[in-house]
Design an enzyme around this catalytic site. Structure first.
Site, PDB file in Angstrom:
ATOM      1  N   GLY A  41     -11.591  -3.851  -2.596  1.00 24.49           N
ATOM      2  CA  GLY A  41     -10.219  -4.036  -3.046  1.00 24.49           C
ATOM      3  C   GLY A  41      -9.381  -4.632  -1.933  1.00 24.49           C
ATOM      4  O   GLY A  41      -9.452  -4.188  -0.776  1.00 24.49           O
ATOM      5  N   GLY A  43      -5.843  -5.477  -2.316  1.00 21.60           N
ATOM      6  CA  GLY A  43      -4.408  -5.424  -2.541  1.00 21.60           C
ATOM      7  C   GLY A  43      -3.720  -4.976  -1.271  1.00 21.60           C
ATOM      8  O   GLY A  43      -4.248  -5.145  -0.160  1.00 21.60           O
ATOM      9  N   LEU A  44      -2.550  -4.367  -1.400  1.00 21.90           N
ATOM     10  CA  LEU A  44      -1.819  -3.983  -0.198  1.00 21.90           C
ATOM     11  C   LEU A  44      -2.584  -2.963   0.638  1.00 21.90           C
ATOM     12  O   LEU A  44      -2.627  -3.068   1.862  1.00 21.90           O
ATOM     13  CB  LEU A  44      -0.453  -3.428  -0.578  1.00 21.90           C
ATOM     14  CG  LEU A  44       0.603  -4.473  -0.939  1.00 21.90           C
ATOM     15  CD1 LEU A  44       1.927  -3.798  -1.246  1.00 21.90           C
ATOM     16  CD2 LEU A  44       0.786  -5.485   0.180  1.00 21.90           C
ATOM     17  N   ALA A  45      -3.186  -1.967  -0.006  1.00 17.06           N
ATOM     18  CA  ALA A  45      -3.920  -0.954   0.756  1.00 17.06           C
ATOM     19  C   ALA A  45      -5.174  -1.559   1.387  1.00 17.06           C
ATOM     20  O   ALA A  45      -5.387  -1.459   2.596  1.00 17.06           O
ATOM     21  CB  ALA A  45      -4.289   0.219  -0.147  1.00 17.06           C
ATOM     22  N   GLY A  46      -6.006  -2.202   0.565  1.00 15.52           N
ATOM     23  CA  GLY A  46      -7.254  -2.762   1.082  1.00 15.52           C
ATOM     24  C   GLY A  46      -7.032  -3.924   2.025  1.00 15.52           C
ATOM     25  O   GLY A  46      -7.721  -4.054   3.050  1.00 15.52           O
ATOM     26  N   ARG A 338      11.486   8.307 -12.860  1.00 13.88           N
ATOM     27  CA  ARG A 338      10.882   7.580 -13.968  1.00 13.88           C
ATOM     28  C   ARG A 338      10.447   8.482 -15.116  1.00 13.88           C
ATOM     29  O   ARG A 338      10.602   8.129 -16.281  1.00 13.88           O
ATOM     30  CB  ARG A 338       9.682   6.771 -13.446  1.00 13.88           C
ATOM     31  CG  ARG A 338      10.100   5.638 -12.549  1.00 13.88           C
ATOM     32  CD  ARG A 338       8.915   4.950 -11.904  1.00 13.88           C
ATOM     33  NE  ARG A 338       9.361   3.786 -11.142  1.00 13.88           N
ATOM     34  CZ  ARG A 338       8.542   3.007 -10.456  1.00 13.88           C
ATOM     35  NH1 ARG A 338       7.241   3.258 -10.428  1.00 13.88           N
ATOM     36  NH2 ARG A 338       9.007   1.962  -9.792  1.00 13.88           N
ATOM     37  N   GLU A 456      -3.443   3.572  -4.272  1.00 11.52           N
ATOM     38  CA  GLU A 456      -3.352   4.191  -5.594  1.00 11.52           C
ATOM     39  C   GLU A 456      -4.673   4.806  -6.036  1.00 11.52           C
ATOM     40  O   GLU A 456      -4.688   5.678  -6.914  1.00 11.52           O
ATOM     41  CB  GLU A 456      -2.893   3.159  -6.626  1.00 11.52           C
ATOM     42  CG  GLU A 456      -2.544   3.759  -7.972  1.00 11.52           C
ATOM     43  CD  GLU A 456      -2.095   2.736  -9.005  1.00 11.52           C
ATOM     44  OE1 GLU A 456      -1.823   3.127 -10.159  1.00 11.52           O
ATOM     45  OE2 GLU A 456      -2.022   1.540  -8.661  1.00 11.52           O
ATOM     46  N   LEU A 472       4.161   0.766  -2.773  1.00 16.42           N
ATOM     47  CA  LEU A 472       3.946  -0.181  -1.683  1.00 16.42           C
ATOM     48  C   LEU A 472       3.967   0.543  -0.347  1.00 16.42           C
ATOM     49  O   LEU A 472       3.206   0.221   0.559  1.00 16.42           O
ATOM     50  CB  LEU A 472       5.027  -1.262  -1.713  1.00 16.42           C
ATOM     51  CG  LEU A 472       5.204  -2.021  -3.030  1.00 16.42           C
ATOM     52  CD1 LEU A 472       6.218  -3.153  -2.871  1.00 16.42           C
ATOM     53  CD2 LEU A 472       3.879  -2.579  -3.524  1.00 16.42           C
TER      54      LEU A 472
END
Length: 670
Positions: A41, A43-46, A338, A456, A472
């Site tokens: 992955g 994305g931002l984490a990976g 939310r 996540e 994020l």
């Protein structure tokens, strides 16, 4: 004795992370090139983890199923990223961010992890500014902040309505530098099919080249899963259509416990469903709740007239509008968390006040007229315009809103053909983020040694509900500032191990299982497409494991999902072959995992006899319709252990949640 060891350091909360770092084992710089790390992955984490680990000198293999890390779903995050900088001087602090996050999660998150997240948040902004992320700025050049739901300070940094995209480009630029140096080997269009465990440790993965169909073996000294959440178990969600749970679910089936799967976030500001053939929902940023007011008509006959096209919302008088969030939650108004905003919208629509002309009449308005006129009057005063006309005020206010949110308004108009400057946006809650995920300890390591899970994909930081702009924050905190320390502590014993061979029996067996499943799917000759079963699952999940849950509905869901699962394995049809790209084959593997996960989600929701955050049990609500927690019996993390194909046989383990630094009390935003 619980099998779960969270490894939370001793000592005062504010000193835990610092002291923990001070006493960790390290890998010396001259030894890091002897260590291989797989990151699944990007994305931002990976992406942040891969870039940081490679910068430190480790050999990194990064895998993404997209054609580029720039297409990771992190790109879709619009509104902003939280950090306790207190630039506004309005009372923010590390502790307040920590407290808001724990409270927003309905007191179901691990205290030590959340405090660490708040503590490192300020570093994230400095890192991203150094990378050139174009955060919004005030007139004097200082970074600007806006408010988000569940807080009473301004702590959200943003890049117009493209924050996720800009942050991802920052991480990608850092990755690209390391790819150019040869420290990151990038495997685009590759999907992890299974985790390989050798002598009890995660030592590699089996991956499928999605372009050629080739099954590949990749070894490493540790494996990092950063594959995002599982919202697409509902079929319709705000997630990209390719987002899936497979990497996390594969490691679950190899021994990683799956925690709190019932905790799903329903986001209140999504464009409503418009038809039965829709396959994707579009999110409007929560940042819009800063400036927009949410309402439905006070009179049911007005709602009916709007649905029938006989009345325009602009023509409903102010006194005939029900600003129901402001009415029910005066202290926070439109900026309640939310889960609270979503349930309130459902209550109004269930009562007949919905305004959308769709199958379920579900929709409410997000109206910017008040903000446009307010900001227009302020701008007129600032520009020394005496006695401005209404049109001048409107134009000035529109310009202010356009500067803040212009790309979001443009996106909405392209999708709906309505001008949101003049006609209120139509919104309704939809599945967005998943707070549950793989159980990890304080070091972000799963119950499989050497298998770390970040972003996540893990459960650790948000409890039963995530506050806006914290996704994020968590992804970048894990990747840039937490994992690089904790994984080194684990890898310090591997500097003499040498390269992990891929010709072992463990790799042979894992590859054999994947190839057999590929052959099964391609030769099954069933009667229904993969999407047929995915839609069936999504229908069950939304109606019975969605915003409102009952014991009867959850029992029905468990039974019905199992029936769909059995039918899937008998009657799924996957066209094509394995010698090239085959998107239906990709989906078949993913939906097979969703079907198992969906059943576990319903089981987890049934066992938790309380309401908290995103888990709302209709049989556990207060007289005024709010969530009713049971802190005596359910103040724990529920982590499930896989026991084979029968999901009903999964074993529940409990990690007690202990709060020494905050008072656990009824969550109120009134």
């Amino acid at each position: 004795m619980s099998k779960l060891d969270s490894k939370i350091p001793a000592g005062p909360l504010k000193d835990k992370w610092k002291n923990h770092k001070d006493h960790m084992n390290l890998v010396a710089p001259n030894n890091r090139d002897k260590i291989d790390i797989i990151v699944v992955g990007t994305g931002l984490a990976g992406g942040s983890a891969a870039a940081t680990l490679a910068e430190q000198g480790y050999n990194v293999k990064a895998f993404c199923y997209q054609d580029s890390p720039r297409r990771a779903h992190s790109i879709a995050a619009q509104g902003g990223i939280n950090a306790a900088k207190n630039y506004q001087g309005d009372g923010d602090s590390t502790y307040r961010l920590f407290y808001d996050t724990i409270k927003g999660g309905d007191y179901r998150a691990r205290e030590a992890n959340v405090y660490r997240l708040a503590e490192v948040s300020a570093n994230i902004i400095d890192q991203c500014v150094a990378q050139g992320v174009p955060f919004g700025r005030e007139y004097g050049g200082q970074l600007d902040n806006r408010s988000f739901g569940g807080v009473q300070v301004k702590r959200t940094f943003y890049a117009k309505g493209q924050t996720g995209q800009q942050l991802l480009l920052g991480a990608y630029s850092a990755m690209s530098r390391q790819i150019g140096k040869g420290r990151i080997k990038m495997y685009n269009r590759h999907e992890m099919m299974d985790l390989v465990i050798v002598d009890g440790k995660a030592r590699g993965i089996i991956a499928r080249n999605l372009v050629t169909g080739e099954i590949e073996r990749h070894s490493a000294h540790a494996v990092v899963i950063a594959s995002g959440g599982y919202g697409n178990v509902y079929f319709l969600s705000t997630n990209a259509m390719g987002s899936n749970v497979s990497a996390a679910w594969k490691i679950h089936k190899k021994g990683a416990y799956f925690a709190n799967p019932c905790y799903v976030q329903i986001h209140p500001t999504c464009i409503p469903v418009h038809g039965t053939q829709q396959s994707k929902l579009t999110l409007m940023s929560e940042s819009l709740r800063n400036s927009g007011r949410i309402w439905v008509p006070k009179k049911i006959e007005d709602s009916v007239a709007i649905r029938e096209g006989k009345l325009r919302p602009e023509n409903i008088k102010e006194e005939d509008r029900d600003y129901y969030l402001e009415r029910r939650y005066p202290a926070f108004g439109n900026l309640v968390p939310r889960d609270v905003a979503s349930r309130a919208a459902k209550e109004r629509c269930d009562a007949g006040f919905g305004i959308e002309n769709n199958d379920t009449k579900e929709g409410v308005y997000l109206d910017f007229s008040t903000e446009i006129m307010k900001k227009g009057k302020e701008a007129a005063i600032e520009k020394h315009i005496h006695n401005p006309t209404d049109q001048q005020i409107y134009d000035l206010g529109k310009s202010w809103v356009e500067e803040k949110y212009g790309n979001l308004f443009q996106m909405y108009e392209k999708i709906t053909a309505d001008d949101p400057y003049k006609t209120p946006m139509k919104i309704y809650p939809a599945v967005h983020y998943t707070m549950g995920g793989v159980w990890v300890d304080y070091n972000l390591q799963s119950t499989i040694p050497g298998c770390f899970v970040i972003g996540e994909a893990n459960f650790s930081d948000h409890g039963a509900n995530r506050l806006g702009a914290s996704a994020l924050m968590q992804g970048l905190a894990d990747g840039y500032f937490v994992l690089p320390y904790t994984i080194a502590d684990y890898l310090s014993s591997d500097i003499r191990t040498g390269a992990i061979p891929t010709n072992s029996g463990a790799f042979d067996e894992a590859e054999k299982e994947i190839k057999e499943k590929v052959e099964f799917f391609l030769n099954n000759n069933g009667t229904h497409s993969v999407d047929h079963f995915h839609k069936q699952l999504g229908h069950i999940m939304w109606n019975k494991v969605g915003m409102g849950r009952t014991p009867e509905g959850l029992r029905e869901a468990i039974r019905e999902i199992e029936e769909v699962r059995n039918d899937f394995w008998k009657n799924v049809k996957v066209p094509g072959d394995n010698d090239g790209m085959n998107t239906e084959l990709e989906k078949a593997f993913r939906v097979a995992d969703f079907l198992e996960l969906g059943q576990l989600m319903a089981i987890d929701a049934l066992h938790r006899n309380e309401s908290c955050g995103g888990h709302f049990r209709e049989d556990h609500s207060t007289p005024d319709g709010e969530a009713e927690r049971d802190d005596v019996n359910y103040k724990y993390v529920g982590a499930w252990e896989y026991q084979g194909g029968d999901i009903n046989a999964e074993v529940l383990h409990k990690e007690e949640l202990i709060y020494d630094n905050i008072e656990v009390k009824t969550r109120s935003y009134k």
